[in-house]
Design a protein around this motif. Structure first.
Motif, PDB file in Angstrom:
ATOM      1  N   VAL A 439      20.676  63.836 -45.767  1.00 20.10           N
ATOM      2  CA  VAL A 439      19.694  62.760 -45.608  1.00 20.10           C
ATOM      3  C   VAL A 439      19.164  62.763 -44.180  1.00 20.10           C
ATOM      4  CG1 VAL A 439      19.270  60.282 -45.722  1.00 20.10           C
ATOM      5  CG2 VAL A 439      20.863  61.348 -47.329  1.00 20.10           C
ATOM      6  N   ARG A 440      17.869  62.678 -44.075  1.00 18.37           N
ATOM      7  CA  ARG A 440      17.224  62.519 -42.766  1.00 18.37           C
ATOM      8  C   ARG A 440      16.760  61.064 -42.669  1.00 18.37           C
ATOM      9  NH1 ARG A 440      14.729  65.605 -38.845  1.00 18.37           N
ATOM     10  NH2 ARG A 440      12.892  64.707 -37.841  1.00 18.37           N
ATOM     11  N   GLY A 468      28.302  63.923 -47.945  1.00 17.44           N
ATOM     12  CA  GLY A 468      26.912  64.090 -47.527  1.00 17.44           C
ATOM     13  C   GLY A 468      26.788  64.144 -46.018  1.00 17.44           C
ATOM     14  N   THR A 469      25.603  64.400 -45.547  1.00 16.82           N
ATOM     15  CA  THR A 469      25.328  64.402 -44.107  1.00 16.82           C
ATOM     16  C   THR A 469      24.132  63.502 -43.834  1.00 16.82           C
ATOM     17  OG1 THR A 469      23.872  66.329 -44.270  1.00 16.82           O
ATOM     18  CG2 THR A 469      26.201  66.743 -43.804  1.00 16.82           C
ATOM     19  N   VAL A 470      24.151  62.851 -42.686  1.00 22.90           N
ATOM     20  CA  VAL A 470      23.070  61.952 -42.284  1.00 22.90           C
ATOM     21  C   VAL A 470      22.588  62.373 -40.905  1.00 22.90           C
ATOM     22  CG1 VAL A 470      22.368  59.596 -41.785  1.00 22.90           C
ATOM     23  CG2 VAL A 470      24.020  60.034 -43.619  1.00 22.90           C
ATOM     24  N   GLU A 471      21.332  62.762 -40.823  1.00 21.51           N
ATOM     25  CA  GLU A 471      20.713  63.119 -39.553  1.00 21.51           C
ATOM     26  C   GLU A 471      19.782  61.980 -39.154  1.00 21.51           C
ATOM     27  OE1 GLU A 471      17.391  66.277 -37.874  1.00 21.51           O
ATOM     28  OE2 GLU A 471      18.477  66.725 -39.737  1.00 21.51           O
ATOM     29  N   GLU A 513      19.262  69.139 -31.190  1.00 25.04           N
ATOM     30  CA  GLU A 513      19.813  69.233 -32.529  1.00 25.04           C
ATOM     31  C   GLU A 513      19.503  70.576 -33.182  1.00 25.04           C
ATOM     32  OE1 GLU A 513      18.241  65.974 -34.674  1.00 25.04           O
ATOM     33  OE2 GLU A 513      18.732  64.501 -33.145  1.00 25.04           O
ATOM     34  N   SER A 514      18.733  71.425 -32.524  1.00 23.87           N
ATOM     35  CA  SER A 514      18.292  72.670 -33.133  1.00 23.87           C
ATOM     36  C   SER A 514      19.378  73.736 -33.042  1.00 23.87           C
ATOM     37  CB  SER A 514      17.018  73.185 -32.454  1.00 23.87           C
ATOM     38  OG  SER A 514      15.998  72.210 -32.567  1.00 23.87           O
ATOM     39  N   VAL A 515      19.416  74.590 -34.050  1.00 19.68           N
ATOM     40  CA  VAL A 515      20.345  75.724 -34.058  1.00 19.68           C
ATOM     41  C   VAL A 515      19.576  76.975 -33.674  1.00 19.68           C
ATOM     42  CG1 VAL A 515      21.955  77.057 -35.427  1.00 19.68           C
ATOM     43  CG2 VAL A 515      21.758  74.598 -35.802  1.00 19.68           C
ATOM     44  N   ASP A 516      18.636  77.354 -34.515  1.00 20.76           N
ATOM     45  CA  ASP A 516      17.744  78.472 -34.208  1.00 20.76           C
ATOM     46  C   ASP A 516      16.539  77.873 -33.480  1.00 20.76           C
ATOM     47  OD1 ASP A 516      16.228  80.690 -34.070  1.00 20.76           O
ATOM     48  OD2 ASP A 516      15.919  80.917 -36.238  1.00 20.76           O
TER      49      ASP A 516
END
Length: 727
Positions: A439-440, A468-471, A513-516
């Protein structure tokens, strides 16, 4: 000046006072009739309002007297307490107004919603019309608007005598008067209508009720009396009349200020003047006094320049009553009723209705109007204030909460103000998100209170425990993040100002928050554009879909800190931009790409300006000063060598920059303008006056744009006066 003041009075204020006097007399009589007060009470109020309020008030051109806005409440007060006690109520209301003026809270009355004021006036107008129609039709007004409506059909079908003829004649004259020639309209419409109707009734020997006055108006034996009981109702009537009279006077004063360019009204002093006039008017047996927009606008239109006009109008009313009382007693009540029907109908202003509808306040307007008509003025106003407060709270705490699915992920957007009032709806929306999904959560909120924070945090924890995940993406101040860190922001004023998302660099809102990083940032930035910016720009871009007509060719450095549309406050279709290392224009058309771009911008697009923009801390200029390393950069910077060899000094508002690279950047801008003039298309367009060349320098650290002033030979801050050669 001492000589000019009397001359100004004779030239402007004296004629204006006579015009206002002619309007005031019939209106004062009609308002007294509609209020159920002795007719003389309206004339007393006109005299006192003109002389006392005119002399002591804070508005130079406002004219005071009995007002239609108080007719309903006065009729109810007189019916409840009797006339002698009503006069005491008027005196006490005046004292309250003086206290309000001395406490310097007059401007607080302006906080009342215009929808309430307009609804109140419209309700008063409807009530007046319903009551006075009975008088025109030969009957008597009932005790309430509801009863007037119920009795009206029978009154219409009943026998109509001469009263109906006189009343309808007065209305007809008032309707056609504005359409008559200007020479005729020099006589005020109300005066003409009453005069013609009176003459007709006397000439044809009509037997009908007429105005009754005491034998000697100057022999006033009335003494205001206090009630024997019912002090609660007495106090409520005092407060009601004081508030309504104050609000009407203040709003009228503000409206009058918009009609002239003289001194602005001193609202606290105006309340003191109105209160003093009401105390004197009540003591003499007169109606309450307020500032009256009809008389005031007539005063301004007639050319008044000072408060002398209002004072003189009161003097003329007094002389008229004393000398021509017999003439007043010839006026038929039906004629005054016709005048009141016309005045009441004008209080229901369609323009006001259109305005409140556009602002979303129609429910407040209608509730106030209905409350005044069905119940009473105080009930209608209080109901309107209550609804206005409810709507204000709803708008203040509004939260736009919605959820949408994006493939396997979910997106929840919360906008506005998120408080405890929105928690039930927030919980309902969050409950629709299935467990175990990504979830964003986008928080575009101006305020987040404790209850809303707890609700969000509890849901986030529960959702993450379920797999779940919450961003959390906070646009603006990090309300939620600050709360989780144990330092919640408690008010809007304590929230730090944030750069808008479309201006802030990635590092300010998403890079952490970025990975790539490159792909992630670009993808999220494009997504952000589609969500927020694209809907705002779609209409503009659709108009540019088939071609461009930019006004400016903008040549600047490729430095990532320079955002041309930002520093020039421009948008899509405004700038044709060329960017390269060092904002260079190779001399002698040495670079094919630059040559083609300039020829296209000037010859095909027909730009009217070319801007060369340099900037502080420019890496290219630093390399030029220190000697660039061998390779492509060195080959390119050969085009900038003439800049390094320019003579003289280039300055920012007369001062030479401390760093050599910044001094060289200024010289470089001027040198590239010289190179531009070597291009044939540029030279021809500039000599023909169709093209202007502009030098610009952007100081990155100060966020300051500087423009080259040809006359002063220096770069000056944008917005500073520019010296034009030969001017």
């Amino acid at each position: 000046m001492a000589i000019m003041r009397p001359l100004a009075v004779l030239r402007h204020d004296l004629p204006a006072s006579l015009v206002v006097f002619l309007v005031a007399v019939p209106l004062s009589l009609g308002i007294a009739l509609a209020s159920g007060a002795p007719v003389a009470a309206g004339l007393v109020a006109a005299v006192v309002g003109g002389i006392v309020a005119g002399a002591l008030g804070g508005s130079a051109l406002q004219v005071s007297g009995p007002a239609a806005g108080l007719t309903v409440v006065m009729a109810e007060t007189i019916q409840t307490f009797g006339w002698a006690v009503t006069c005491a109520i008027t005196v006490a209301a005046g004292a309250c107004q003086i206290l309000l003026g001395l406490s310097r809270i007059a401007r607080a009355a302006l906080a009342i919603s215009p929808a309430i004021v307009h609804g109140m006036l419209a309700g008063i107008g409807v009530t007046i019309v319903l009551g006075q129609l009975h008088v025109i039709l030969g009957g008597k007004a009932q005790s309430s608007a509801v009863e007037n409506v119920a009795e009206l059909p029978g009154q219409i079908v009943a026998h109509h005598d001469s009263a109906a003829i006189v009343g309808l004649l007065a209305i007809a004259l008032l309707l056609i008067w504005p359409k008559l020639p200007a020479a005729v309209r020099k006589v005020p419409g109300p005066l003409a209508a009453i005069a013609v109707a009176t003459v007709v009734s006397v000439a044809f020997g009509m037997t009908l009720p007429r105005v009754e006055l005491p034998g000697d108006l100057l022999d006033v034996h009335l003494v205001p009396q206090l009630p024997d009981g019912g002090w609660g109702g007495f106090a409520l009537a005092v407060v009601t009349i004081a508030l309504i009279a104050s609000v009407e006077s203040l709003l009228s004063a503000v409206a009058v200020d918009r009609m002239h360019t003289g001194p602005r009204a001193r609202l606290d002093r105006e309340l003191v003047g109105q209160g003093t006039a009401n105390m004197i008017s009540g003591a003499l047996g007169g109606l309450p006094v307020t500032g009256v927009i009809v008389r005031s606008s007539t005063n301004v239109a007639a050319g008044a320049k000072s408060r002398v006009s209002a004072v003189l109008h009161g003097v003329w009313v007094l002389l008229f009553v004393v000398l021509l009382a017999g003439l007043i007693q010839s006026i038929p009540l039906a004629a005054l009723a016709g005048l009141l029907v016309h005045v009441g109908a004008k209080l229901v202003n369609p323009g006001h209705l259109k305005t409140v509808l556009a602002h979303g306040d129609l429910p407040v307007y209608l509730l106030t109007l209905g409350g005044v008509v069905v119940f009473d003025l105080l009930t209608g106003v209080l109901a309107g204030i209550g609804l206005a407060v409810v709507l204000m709270l709803r708008r203040t705490v509004w939260s736009g909460i919605h959820v949408e699915r994006e493939g396997d992920d979910w997106r929840v957007v919360v906008e506005g103000v998120l408080t405890f009032l929105s928690v039930p709806r927030l919980s309902k929306v969050l409950g629709t998100v299935p467990g175990g999904v990504r979830v964003r959560l986008e928080l575009v909120v101006d305020y987040l209170d404790h209850a809303a924070f707890e609700s969000l945090q509890t849901w986030q924890q529960a959702h993450e425990r379920a797999g779940g995940t919450v961003e959390v993406d906070e646009v603006g101040h990090p309300w939620f993040g600050e709360g989780k860190a144990g330092r919640p922001t408690r008010s809007r004023t304590a929230a730090s100002r944030a750069v808008p998302r479309w201006l802030a660099p990635w590092s300010a809102w998403q890079a952490a928050e970025s990975v790539d990083i490159p792909a992630q940032q670009t993808r999220r930035g494009a997504t952000e554009f589609h969500r927020r910016a694209a809907p705002l720009l779609r209409d503009t871009l659709s108009g540019l879909a088939d071609g461009q007509r930019p006004r400016t060719l903008f040549i600047t450095c490729g430095d990532s800190r320079i955002v041309p549309n930002l520093i020039t406050t421009s948008g899509p279709g405004d700038l044709f931009t060329i960017r390269n290392i060092g904002n260079l224009v190779p001399p002698g058309q040495a670079d094919a790409s630059m040559n083609a771009s300039i020829e296209y911008a000037v010859g095909v697009l027909g730009v009217s300006e070319i801007v060369v923009c340099g900037h502080s801390s420019c890496g290219a200029m630093a390399a030029l000063a220190d000697g660039p390393p061998p390779g492509p950069l060195s080959a390119w910077l050969r085009h900038a060598e003439p800049s390094a060899h320019r003579l003289g000094s280039a300055t920012l508002d007369g001062a030479v920059p401390d760093r050599e690279g910044d001094r060289l950047a200024l010289h470089n801008v001027l040198q590239q303008l010289d190179h531009l003039r070597e291009y044939p298309s540029v030279a021809v367009a500039e000599s023909a006056g169709k093209l202007q060349l502009t030098g610009m320098y952007f100081h990155v650290g100060e966020a300051q744009v500087h423009l080259f002033d040809v006359g002063e030979r220096t770069f000056r801050p944008a917005g500073a006066p520019v010296v034009v050669p030969g001017a």
